[in-house]
Design a protein around this motif. Structure first.
Motif, short mmCIF file in Angstrom:
data_model
loop_
_atom_site.label_atom_id
_atom_site.label_comp_id
_atom_site.label_asym_id
_atom_site.label_seq_id
_atom_site.Cartn_x
_atom_site.Cartn_y
_atom_site.Cartn_z
N THR A 217 -5.26 -11.28 -5.92
CA THR A 217 -4.70 -12.62 -6.03
C THR A 217 -3.77 -12.87 -4.84
OG1 THR A 217 -4.79 -12.53 -8.43
CG2 THR A 217 -3.31 -14.16 -7.47
N ARG A 218 -3.92 -14.01 -4.21
CA ARG A 218 -3.13 -14.33 -3.03
C ARG A 218 -1.64 -14.38 -3.38
NH1 ARG A 218 -4.60 -16.14 1.62
NH2 ARG A 218 -6.69 -16.61 0.90
N ILE A 219 -0.81 -13.72 -2.58
CA ILE A 219 0.64 -13.77 -2.75
C ILE A 219 1.16 -14.99 -1.99
CG2 ILE A 219 2.82 -12.55 -2.43
CD1 ILE A 219 0.89 -11.18 -4.37
N ASP A 220 1.83 -15.88 -2.68
CA ASP A 220 2.29 -17.14 -2.08
C ASP A 220 3.62 -16.90 -1.37
OD1 ASP A 220 2.57 -19.77 -1.36
OD2 ASP A 220 3.25 -20.45 -3.34
N THR A 221 3.55 -16.56 -0.10
CA THR A 221 4.76 -16.33 0.69
C THR A 221 4.49 -16.68 2.15
OG1 THR A 221 6.41 -14.70 1.41
CG2 THR A 221 4.17 -13.91 1.07
N VAL A 222 5.51 -17.18 2.83
CA VAL A 222 5.40 -17.41 4.27
C VAL A 222 5.85 -16.17 5.03
CG1 VAL A 222 5.74 -19.88 4.05
CG2 VAL A 222 7.72 -18.42 4.45
N HIS A 223 6.39 -15.20 4.32
CA HIS A 223 6.93 -14.00 4.96
C HIS A 223 5.84 -12.93 4.97
CE1 HIS A 223 10.64 -16.13 4.88
NE2 HIS A 223 10.74 -16.08 3.57
N ASP A 224 4.96 -13.05 5.96
CA ASP A 224 3.81 -12.13 6.05
C ASP A 224 3.68 -11.50 7.43
OD1 ASP A 224 3.10 -14.45 7.36
OD2 ASP A 224 1.20 -14.73 6.30
N HIS A 225 4.79 -11.48 8.18
CA HIS A 225 4.77 -10.87 9.50
C HIS A 225 4.50 -9.38 9.37
CE1 HIS A 225 5.44 -10.55 13.71
NE2 HIS A 225 6.64 -10.01 13.65
N GLY A 226 3.53 -8.87 10.12
CA GLY A 226 3.22 -7.45 10.10
C GLY A 226 2.23 -7.03 9.04
N ALA A 227 1.62 -7.99 8.34
CA ALA A 227 0.69 -7.63 7.27
C ALA A 227 -0.54 -6.90 7.80
CB ALA A 227 0.26 -8.89 6.50
N VAL A 256 -0.76 -3.26 0.97
CA VAL A 256 -0.25 -4.44 1.68
C VAL A 256 0.04 -5.58 0.70
CG1 VAL A 256 -2.45 -5.63 2.24
CG2 VAL A 256 -0.51 -5.76 3.82
N THR A 257 -0.67 -5.63 -0.41
CA THR A 257 -0.38 -6.65 -1.43
C THR A 257 1.03 -6.44 -1.99
OG1 THR A 257 -2.71 -6.89 -2.01
CG2 THR A 257 -1.10 -7.62 -3.64
N GLU A 258 1.38 -5.18 -2.27
CA GLU A 258 2.72 -4.90 -2.76
C GLU A 258 3.77 -5.15 -1.68
OE1 GLU A 258 3.51 -4.39 -5.90
OE2 GLU A 258 1.36 -4.66 -6.25
N CYS A 259 3.41 -4.88 -0.42
CA CYS A 259 4.33 -5.18 0.69
C CYS A 259 4.56 -6.68 0.83
CB CYS A 259 3.79 -4.60 2.00
SG CYS A 259 3.79 -2.80 2.07
N LEU A 260 3.52 -7.47 0.59
CA LEU A 260 3.66 -8.93 0.61
C LEU A 260 4.53 -9.40 -0.56
CD1 LEU A 260 0.01 -9.86 1.55
CD2 LEU A 260 2.02 -10.75 2.73
N HIS A 270 9.36 -16.55 10.11
CA HIS A 270 8.61 -15.75 9.15
C HIS A 270 9.21 -14.36 9.03
CE1 HIS A 270 5.19 -18.55 8.69
NE2 HIS A 270 5.48 -18.89 9.94
N GLY A 271 9.56 -13.97 7.82
CA GLY A 271 10.06 -12.63 7.58
C GLY A 271 8.92 -11.63 7.48
N PRO A 272 9.24 -10.33 7.43
CA PRO A 272 8.22 -9.30 7.42
C PRO A 272 7.80 -8.90 6.01
CG PRO A 272 10.36 -8.29 7.67
CD PRO A 272 10.60 -9.77 7.60
N PHE A 277 9.44 -1.39 -0.68
CA PHE A 277 9.35 -1.50 -2.13
C PHE A 277 9.23 -0.13 -2.78
CE2 PHE A 277 4.82 -1.16 -1.14
CZ PHE A 277 4.33 -0.43 -2.20
N ARG A 278 8.73 0.86 -2.02
CA ARG A 278 8.55 2.19 -2.59
C ARG A 278 9.87 2.96 -2.75
NH1 ARG A 278 4.47 7.23 -0.91
NH2 ARG A 278 4.68 8.25 -2.93
#
Length: 281
Positions: A217-227, A256-260, A270-272, A277-278
């Motif tokens: 499922t798409r994560i709705d965020t503008v902060h995706d720098h470095g994905a 990467v989904t959890e990172c997003l 745009h944030g990273p 999270f780990r």
């Protein structure tokens, strides 16, 4: 992502697996080698680094970059390969045809081709559209590095530059995966994160015969720098652990989904994405 789905960590005092990032430095710390090293560290991997360029950038975009001398780029790879050993590698920003050709020559010269998994993330431009690859370097990327790659991981904008296909649906995504695979890598991955019309983020993996689809499922965020860097780094880490390619990509997709999901605002743009999270809360 539950604890059981993480890659196994090395015991204290043991030397962990080593993964090499061949990429540019991001002064804003959101992408490039900085993003790769965060993922490597939080997956228990020892980071090896070959810096190709130093960028001047922040959350609003890339202001400029300086390419490293060819002997320095090649020398970094030779130094770690000959002494420390490499279990997997990934590339990011490579900047020029000369740098790409140097990497390809050193990779073959050090006997790494066919023995060390190599993920090529064909970084052509920043998320803001700022160029990170000279136009004449596209040909070198396709002709010199793709045939050495175990996996290539372009986003949809990069797919269009590389093979001229505008991915808008599953049919064109399959067409793009075939066209990329025809350039020589063992596997091609067409990422669907930029397919904004879909509520899902569909990635398609192809080995020349069989397709593997990965949906989240798409994560709705503008902060995706470095994905993109983070996904490739996680996949390289999984390959170092001996995962099959479909399992490595599936792991990287979940990572990467959890990172997003954990991404945070930084600066005015745009944030990273955040591999932190780990860390224990």
């Amino acid at each position: 992502m539950t604890e059981g789905t993480y890659l196994p960590l090395s015991l204290t005092g043991q030397t962990p697996l080593r993964v090499l990032t061949i990429a540019g430095s991001d002064s804003g710390g959101g992408a490039g080698i900085q993003a790769d090293m965060r993922t490597f560290a939080l997956l228990g991997i020892h980071s090896l680094v070959a810096v190709t360029a130093v960028t001047v950038q922040n959350s609003l975009g890339v202001k400029g970059f300086h390419e490293m001398p060819l002997d320095v780029v090649g020398g970094q790879i030779e130094a770690v390969a000959s002494d420390i050993g490499i279990h997997a590698a990934k590339t990011g920003m490579l900047a020029s045809s000369a740098i790409i050709e140097t990497i390809a020559d050193v990779w073959i010269g050090q006997g790494l081709d066919g023995t060390v998994p190599l993920i090529v993330d064909p970084v052509c431009a920043s998320m803001h559209g700022d160029p990170l690859l000279h136009p004449d370097a596209l040909a070198a990327l396709k002709e010199k590095l793709f045939p050495l790659a175990t996996l290539v991981t372009p986003n949809l904008d990069e797919v269009k530059l590389l093979v001229g296909i505008d991915v808008v649906d599953e049919e064109s995504q399959r067409e793009a995966a075939r066209a990329l695979h025809a350039l020589g890598p063992k596997w091609s991955l067409v990422k669907g994160g930029h397919l904004r019309r879909s509520a899902q983020s569909p990635d398609l993996l192809f080995d020349g015969t069989e397709f593997h689809r990965f949906d989240t499922t798409r994560i709705d965020t503008v902060h995706d720098h470095g994905a993109g860097d983070t996904l490739a780094a996680a996949a390289a880490s999984a390959l170092a652990h001996g995962y099959s390619m479909p399992d490595a990509v599936g792991f990287a997709k979940r990572w990467v989904t959890e990172c997003l999901r954990a991404a945070y605002p930084l600066g005015q743009g745009h944030g990273p994405v955040s591999a932190m999270f780990r860390l224990p809360s």
